[in-house]
Design an enzyme around this catalytic site. Structure first.
Site, PDB file in Angstrom:
ATOM      1  N   ASN A 178     -30.871 -43.388  50.998  1.00 36.83           N
ATOM      2  CA  ASN A 178     -30.585 -44.399  49.973  1.00 36.83           C
ATOM      3  C   ASN A 178     -29.946 -43.722  48.775  1.00 36.83           C
ATOM      4  OD1 ASN A 178     -31.019 -47.176  48.735  1.00 36.83           O
ATOM      5  ND2 ASN A 178     -32.005 -45.850  47.228  1.00 36.83           N
ATOM      6  N   GLU A 179     -28.752 -44.175  48.399  1.00 37.37           N
ATOM      7  CA  GLU A 179     -28.097 -43.697  47.172  1.00 37.37           C
ATOM      8  C   GLU A 179     -28.190 -42.175  47.026  1.00 37.37           C
ATOM      9  OE1 GLU A 179     -30.011 -46.081  44.152  1.00 37.37           O
ATOM     10  OE2 GLU A 179     -28.592 -47.724  44.433  1.00 37.37           O
TER      11      GLU A 179
ATOM     12  N   GLU B 103     -26.255 -53.590  47.600  1.00 38.31           N
ATOM     13  CA  GLU B 103     -27.205 -53.980  46.559  1.00 38.31           C
ATOM     14  C   GLU B 103     -26.461 -54.516  45.342  1.00 38.31           C
ATOM     15  OE1 GLU B 103     -29.901 -50.967  45.214  1.00 38.31           O
ATOM     16  OE2 GLU B 103     -30.294 -50.230  47.235  1.00 38.31           O
TER      17      GLU B 103
END
Ligand code: ZN
Length: 682
Positions: A145-146, A302
């Protein structure tokens, strides 16, 4: 799935009792959700202690989602190692520039070069693939994630070892490294690779070559971990497309290199409603993401329905703004809009971050907006396969970003994003669609190239750009371009190096202006505009001087110079022209004229982007303003959202959206042309 547009968000069932899960599924169906990201931060639940795994709850969740026809974007949990990991292997925690080790208690507390972290991350990813990888609800793999969001640089001993190996592979000999980094300055000459360190805390300015290579190395180190995860996931299910969520203009990672590894590019976008330019900057973010891998589709992984909680002061989105900004992404080619997160948390660091289902539940006005958008996207079939086509590209590269913001720059407040916004924002406001392009990629399909401060440019990149102009393209090239090579070493002679064929004057020196200072610029017709921030100090050569600096100590210096080169032309801008100055340049270039939609009293203009399919142009019109706006269309058409036929004009309500379908054969949309080879996937 009922729609080919993905709609949904991060789903974190481990934060809730199983009794809540059934309500979640029921409400997801009501909202038209067709894809949820599961498992992003679930490492402690999947592996409560080392090598003791629990996949029962995850299997149950996947079963429930699968039965409801909701697809799963299954994530690996490696962005948040559990407490047992960092307690037992403290060397897996990252170290800052001063040598202080980070602690457990948040997220992204890992050193990507730590052998312990890499081994345990690989193990949990393998186990995830083995335990549930064959589940039929899985539609997408989501690695990590990120990457590099909070700790983009680690300076620990593991990093030092890996950095030395990376340098040895890049340079071969320590002499080559010394030459690349210019270590004869300040007695920095190395006698052995073992003497090289990460750019840890130093008394004053560090070596710029070392800094630049540390950016490159750190991006590569994260990419190596990603590739380790990708290999496991693709081995388990090669048929499932794989992504990791980018963050648009995120400085730490060279997303052009990363995007080549993606089946589908995805991004997280959190424009700040307090910033008056946030809507335009959000559009710029999406144009970048669309352009990173021009043969892959892309989605918004997102965004938020309303407010985040991690800025100093967090303004909400206004009513209708969530829907309008979702359509902004779709207009610019996205094939999905997802959110963080499905259900607002009761506890934890982001409990006041808004969600699809807020603390107030379905009584929240956000819920109505969520359901409305879900219904519209379920019916998105007519335009879902269409693509955005741009005839203009903005040249951008991460190594240039890293180098131009080096602390040894003559102006430490020269920010790459300001340079991009200066050229991009006026084009956004005139609805000219812009791709981004790496300086080394094929540019043949673009009529116009925007080149804001390409300070670092290699000989090959410059030749690629110059060649596009030679064959008929138009370049708009700003100050502080063509200054250094790939090692951040200056091209000698008048500045410009291999870009000099596009600069029709001699750039002899540079003069950053004092903060807030402006100079007058006089054009050939005697009219004046202003400029600020920076001056290149120039002498006439063979180009046509269109404007000169007209005030201050540098008055007379050519400021805008037009050069004909081959069958193309290049405008060189030696200073940061004001809005009126930029309007004059853009008006002179056909590809940049766009379809000007004058801003209303609130400063917002109606955003207009065209997606095209072989038979139709879909004209997306988004009114971001707080009042009604009249818009002129490309021609008569049919609004697929309202189901109404329209003549050549319509009124959009506050934050209203229309998608007007035009027959391509009858009326191609203004400013668009047929299928350039570099057109982007939509
Ligand atoms: Zn480290």
């Amino acid at each position: 799935m009922t729609s080919s547009i993905f709609y949904g968000g991060d789903y974190n069932p481990e934060q809730w009792e199983p009794a809540v899960w059934r309500e979640d599924i029921w409400l997801m169906r009501e909202a038209g959700v067709n894809l949820v990201t599961v498992g992003v931060f679930s490492w402690a639940h999947l592996e409560p202690t080392e090598s003791n795994f629990d996949f029962g709850w995850l299997r149950q969740v996947l079963d429930l989602l699968g039965e409801a026809g909701i697809g799963v974007d299954l994530a690996t949990p490696t962005a948040a190692p559990p407490p047992w990991l960092t307690t037992r292997y403290p060397d897996a925690l990252p170290v800052d520039q001063r040598g202080a080790r980070y602690s457990h208690g948040s997220r992204q507390h890992f050193c990507v070069c730590s052998p312990s972290y890499r081994r345990l991350a690989s193990a949990i990813v393998q186990r995830l693939a083995d335990e549930v990888g064959d589940h039929q609800a899985i539609r997408m793999w989501h690695a990590h994630n990120e990457y590099a969001c909070h700790v983009p640089y680690c300076y620990c001993d593991h990093h030092a070892v890996q950095f030395r190996s990376w340098l040895q592979r890049r340079y071969g000999t320590v002499d080559a490294l010394n030459n690349a980094w210019g270590t004869s300055f300040w007695s920095q000459r190395f006698s052995d690779f073992g003497e090289v360190t990460p750019p840890r805390m130093t008394p004053t300015l560090p070596n710029p070559g070392q800094l630049l290579d540390y950016h490159r190395f750190s991006s590569d180190a994260f990419l190596e971990e990603f590739q380790q995860e990708k290999e496991v996931l693709k081995r388990a299910r090669p048929d499932v497309p794989l992504t990791t969520n980018f963050m648009g203009f995120h400085k730490a990672l060279d997303y052009f290199a990363w995007a080549r590894e993606m089946d589908l590019v995805s991004t997280d976008n959190y424009p700040d409603p307090a910033d008056p330019d946030s809507t335009a900057l959000s559009a710029m973010h999406y144009d970048l993401v669309r352009s990173l891998n021009k043969s892959a589709p892309w989605i918004v992984m997102e965004q938020t329905t309303s407010r985040v909680n991690w800025r100093e002061h967090n303004l909400p989105k206004a009513p209708g703004q969530m829907r309008a900004l979702s359509y902004q992404a779709l207009a610019r080619g996205a094939t999905g809009v997802l959110f963080f997160q499905w259900r607002a948390s009761r506890a934890g660091a982001e409990k006041f971050h808004s969600a699809l289902l807020s603390h107030a539940g379905t009584a929240s006005p956000i819920w109505d907006e969520v359901v409305t958008l879900g219904k519209e996207l379920t019916a998105a079939e007519p335009w879902a396969g269409s693509r955005v086509r741009a005839s203009t590209a903005m040249i951008f590269s991460w190594p240039n970003w890293w180098a131009i913001e080096s602390p040894s720059s003559p102006a430490h407040d020269l920010r790459m994003l300001d340079q991009l916004a200066w050229m991009y924002l006026p084009l956004y406001h005139r609805s000219a669609t812009v791709d981004f392009a790496h300086p080394a990629e094929p540019l043949g399909s673009y009529d116009a190239l925007l080149i804001p401060s390409l300070y670092l440019v290699t000989e090959e990149e410059a030749a690629n750009i110059v060649s596009r102009v030679e064959t008929g393209g138009t370049a708009i090239l700003s100050y502080w371009s063509g200054i250094v090579d790939q090692h951040d070493q200056v091209y000698l002679g008048p500045y410009g190096g291999p870009l000099r064929p596009l600069i029709g004057c001699d750039v002899l020196d540079v003069a950053p202006l004092a903060a807030g200072d402006t100079v007058e610029v006089e054009w050939a017709d005697g009219t004046r505009t202003t400029a600020g921030f920076w001056l290149d100090l120039t002498a006439e050569r063979d180009g046509e001087v269109l404007a000169r600096i007209a005030s201050g100590p540098w008055a007379g210096s050519p400021a805008v110079v037009l050069t004909r080169y081959g069958t193309g032309s290049a405008y060189y801008l030696g200073t940061r022209l004001d809005g009126e100055g930029m309007r004059r340049i853009y008006d002179a270039v056909p590809a940049l004229r766009g379809a000007v939609s004058p801003a209303g009293p609130d400063g917002e203009s109606v955003e207009r982007v065209v997606r095209s399919s072989p038979r139709h142009d879909f004209e997306f019109l988004i009114n971001h303003a707080d009042s009604d706006r009249k818009v002129t269309l490309a021609g008569p058409g049919y609004d697929v959202l309202s189901g109404q036929r329209t003549d050549g004009a319509m009124t959009l309500g506050r934050r209203g959206v229309a998608i007007v379908r035009h027959e391509r054969s009858a009326r191609p949309a203004a400013g668009e042309r047929d299928a350039p080879a570099g057109g982007s996937q939509g």
